[in-house]
Design a protein around this motif. Structure first.
Motif, PDB file in Angstrom:
ATOM      1  N   VAL A  45     -13.165 -10.991  -0.231  1.00 45.78           N
ATOM      2  CA  VAL A  45     -13.387 -11.298  -1.651  1.00 45.78           C
ATOM      3  C   VAL A  45     -12.352 -10.589  -2.517  1.00 45.78           C
ATOM      4  N   ASN A  46     -11.986  -9.368  -2.170  1.00 45.35           N
ATOM      5  CA  ASN A  46     -11.027  -8.614  -2.979  1.00 45.35           C
ATOM      6  C   ASN A  46      -9.658  -9.278  -3.033  1.00 45.35           C
ATOM      7  N   ASN A  47      -9.285 -10.021  -1.998  1.00 44.90           N
ATOM      8  CA  ASN A  47      -8.009 -10.727  -2.023  1.00 44.90           C
ATOM      9  C   ASN A  47      -7.976 -11.806  -3.099  1.00 44.90           C
ATOM     10  N   TYR A  48      -9.138 -12.327  -3.477  1.00 42.29           N
ATOM     11  CA  TYR A  48      -9.224 -13.373  -4.496  1.00 42.29           C
ATOM     12  C   TYR A  48      -9.702 -12.842  -5.846  1.00 42.29           C
ATOM     13  N   THR A  49      -9.879 -11.534  -5.963  1.00 45.44           N
ATOM     14  CA  THR A  49     -10.325 -10.922  -7.213  1.00 45.44           C
ATOM     15  C   THR A  49      -9.112 -10.519  -8.035  1.00 45.44           C
ATOM     16  N   ARG A  50      -9.044 -11.046  -9.259  1.00 43.72           N
ATOM     17  CA  ARG A  50      -7.913 -10.729 -10.132  1.00 43.72           C
ATOM     18  C   ARG A  50      -8.250  -9.575 -11.071  1.00 43.72           C
ATOM     19  N   GLU A  51      -9.448  -9.604 -11.664  1.00 43.51           N
ATOM     20  CA  GLU A  51      -9.798  -8.570 -12.633  1.00 43.51           C
ATOM     21  C   GLU A  51     -11.299  -8.295 -12.584  1.00 43.51           C
ATOM     22  N   ILE A  52     -11.660  -7.023 -12.772  1.00 47.31           N
ATOM     23  CA  ILE A  52     -13.055  -6.592 -12.819  1.00 47.31           C
ATOM     24  C   ILE A  52     -13.212  -5.778 -14.103  1.00 47.31           C
ATOM     25  N   MET A  53     -14.181  -6.191 -14.944  1.00 52.97           N
ATOM     26  CA  MET A  53     -14.334  -5.538 -16.232  1.00 52.97           C
ATOM     27  C   MET A  53     -15.821  -5.408 -16.575  1.00 52.97           C
ATOM     28  N   LEU A  54     -16.218  -4.256 -17.067  1.00 51.24           N
ATOM     29  CA  LEU A  54     -17.599  -4.010 -17.489  1.00 51.24           C
ATOM     30  C   LEU A  54     -17.624  -3.871 -18.998  1.00 51.24           C
TER      31      LEU A  54
END
Length: 98
Positions: A45-54
């Motif tokens: 999943v991390n290979n397809y994750t561009r941005e993580i924001m809270l």
């Protein structure tokens, strides 16, 4: 002014008081949520994750794969539960997959 802790206060208590008195918890939560996502989701999943924001207890995750986004959308409640368990308290109340 922050309360003065005695000379024998454990370092954990001193750090908690410092974080609380300087309103740093939101920034720490943002970093902790990113790390929890990376640990829980794994490399696939991390290979397809561009941005993580809270923002305001809502986790926004930008993905590069529409298929993965659709698949993860079915498990949104499970994702919220897993992240909150990883952090030890309720930080995330909703997940938005983009």
């Amino acid at each position: 002014m922050a309360k003065r802790l005695n000379d024998e206060s454990p370092i954990g208590d001193v750090l908690k008081e410092f974080i609380r008195s300087n309103n740093l918890q939101n920034g720490i939560d943002k970093i902790d949520v990113r790390e929890a996502w990376k640990n829980l989701m794994g490399n696939g999943v991390n290979n397809y994750t561009r941005e993580i924001m809270l923002k305001h207890e809502v986790l926004y995750v930008e993905l590069t794969s529409a298929v993965l986004r659709e698949e993860l959308s079915y498990g949104r409640e499970k994702i919220i539960k897993m992240i909150n368990e990883e952090l030890g308290r309720e930080v995330v109340k909703d997940v938005v997959l983009r």
